[in-house]
Design an enzyme around this catalytic site. Structure first.
Site, short mmCIF file in Angstrom:
data_model
loop_
_atom_site.label_atom_id
_atom_site.label_comp_id
_atom_site.label_asym_id
_atom_site.label_seq_id
_atom_site.Cartn_x
_atom_site.Cartn_y
_atom_site.Cartn_z
N TRP A 1 0.81 -1.22 0.00
CA TRP A 1 0.00 0.00 0.00
C TRP A 1 0.83 1.25 0.00
O TRP A 1 0.52 2.21 -0.71
CB TRP A 1 -1.01 -0.02 1.15
CG TRP A 1 -2.15 -0.96 0.85
CD1 TRP A 1 -2.43 -2.13 1.48
CD2 TRP A 1 -3.12 -0.83 -0.20
NE1 TRP A 1 -3.52 -2.73 0.88
CE2 TRP A 1 -3.97 -1.96 -0.14
CE3 TRP A 1 -3.36 0.13 -1.19
CZ2 TRP A 1 -5.04 -2.15 -1.03
CZ3 TRP A 1 -4.43 -0.07 -2.07
CH2 TRP A 1 -5.25 -1.18 -1.99
N ASP B 1 -1.58 6.90 6.38
CA ASP B 1 -2.61 6.02 5.82
C ASP B 1 -2.94 5.01 6.91
O ASP B 1 -2.18 4.08 7.17
CB ASP B 1 -2.08 5.33 4.56
CG ASP B 1 -3.08 4.29 4.02
OD1 ASP B 1 -4.11 4.06 4.67
OD2 ASP B 1 -2.80 3.71 2.95
N LYS C 1 -12.87 -1.18 6.37
CA LYS C 1 -12.04 -2.11 7.14
C LYS C 1 -12.58 -2.19 8.58
O LYS C 1 -13.07 -3.22 8.99
CB LYS C 1 -10.58 -1.67 7.15
CG LYS C 1 -10.01 -1.31 5.76
CD LYS C 1 -9.71 -2.50 4.88
CE LYS C 1 -9.42 -2.15 3.42
NZ LYS C 1 -8.21 -1.43 3.15
#
Ligand SMILES: *Cc1c(COP(=O)(O)O)cnc(C)c1O
Length: 360
Positions: free
Chosen positions: A102, A171, A195
């Site tokens: 990511w 993030d 999530k």
């Protein structure tokens, strides 16, 4: 009702209580005789819902008052571009920590807007750790330092907030609400809802007011944090249903005793699974260094990869869903987000022990 144990990396399990409340209110929200999906985002009932979600998020994460909380669309991936557009100002360069898939995507997206410097990377060792802070090569003239708090694919997580001499951007897509985070040490934190916080379609951005108003000229108005903040996240129609579901999920977090007790349970869940892996005599392996093992996503492989399809198939037959690893790394991955119960992890652990006994 037969509910599966859901270990998917996202979208993933929502708390059953949240689903039940959404179900009960589905046709008639707050006595309006309409679904929450059917009412104007500018109606009093929706504005109230939106403000309540913001207040609850602020309370749960102890967000200092000089931070704006934005509710936007486009997923965490859009933040990969929206962050540099909004925060570069006249700097032209930003620092990134490269710790897995990511952060790699964030780096790639930012390269379109600025000179990206990778201040530290764990790529050489296959992203099996978070680089040691002493090895960061930080640029004091960078517009910001970006890090990915939890690497959802590689299963490595920061043990501490990195030290930065410039605004720190996080993030936190797969870890926000799963453990405490010191907001005040950050310039900006972002996370998509699917999530730990609700359903896909909503992304939360927490940003220090002092960083607003420096968007690049090319930034579309709809992506300008300052304008979004001024319009209270209603420059255009927000993602109303996901916003509502996030509101319900935040209330659930509060009922569970807030972030500290959620974190404690998440640690217990993760310990149980890592112990199952480590005690399997090499049948299962997780290669992340112990201090950096993620409590949210636990990737592992079987010593004999030929057994993987049978493992996944039998797991599904036992009601253990979503365990297939990310396509880029293969293997197995169990995601242990907030809505995954200790009983679910116990069921997975028992299944793994049985499977190893039969096939080991
Ligand atoms: C899931 C995830 C993303 C991408 O989120 P989207 O909403 O699909 O864009 C980004 N970063 C991390 C750490 C993630 O886990």
């Amino acid at each position: 009702m037969a509910r599966s144990h859901n270990f998917s990396a996202g979208p993933t399990a929502l708390p059953l209580e949240v689903l039940q409340q959404a179900h009960e209110e589905f046709f008639d929200f707050a006595g309006t005789g309409m679904s929450v999906m059917e009412i104007s985002h500018r109606s009093e009932v929706f504005m109230e819902l939106g403000h309540q979600a913001e207040q609850d998020l602020r309370a749960i994460l102890q967000v200092p008052s000089q931070y704006k909380v934005l509710f936007v669309q486009g997923g965490a991936s859009m933040q990969f571009a929206q962050v540099p557009m909004n925060l570069l100002g006249d700097k032209g360069t930003a620092d990134y920590l490269h710790t897995g898939l990511w952060s790699g995507k964030a780096i790639q997206a930012a390269q379109r807007y600025c000179d990206v410097r990778v201040a530290a990377s764990s790529k050489a060792s296959g992203f099996d750790r978070i680089p040691c802070a002493a090895d960061y090569n930080l640029n004091p003239n960078a517009a910001y330092l970006h890090y990915t708090e939890n690497e959802t694919v590689h299963g490595a997580q920061f043990a501490d907030v990195p030290d930065a001499c410039v605004p720190l951007v996080c993030d936190a897509c797969s870890s926000l609400l799963s453990k405490p985070i010191d907001v005040a040490r950050h310039g900006l934190i972002y996370a998509a809802a699917q999530k730990n916080m609700g359903a896909a379609g909503l992304t939360v951005v927490i940003v220090d007011e002092a960083l607003l108003g420096r968007a690049l000229a090319l930034t579309p108005e709809i992506l300008d944090y300052a304008r979004i903040a001024k319009a209270e996240s209603m420059l255009n129609t927000p993602s109303t249903f996901p916003w509502y579901l996030t509101g319900l999920t935040l209330k659930w977090v509060l009922r569970r005793g807030g972030i500290a007790s959620i974190h404690q349970l998440n640690q217990t869940k993760a310990e149980l699974l890592y112990r199952t892996i480590d005690d399997s005599g090499g049948f299962y392996r997780n290669r992340v260094e112990a201090p950096f093992r993620s409590i949210n996503n636990v990737p592992f492989v079987l010593a004999d990869p030929a057994l993987e399809p049978a493992f996944l198939r039998l797991a599904e037959q036992s009601g253990l869903m979503g365990l297939k690893g990310h396509a880029s790394v293969g293997g197995v991955r169990a995601s242990l987000y907030n809505a995954v119960t200790l009983q679910a992890v116990q069921a997975l652990s028992d299944f793994m022990k049985d499977f190893a006994q039969v096939h080991g």
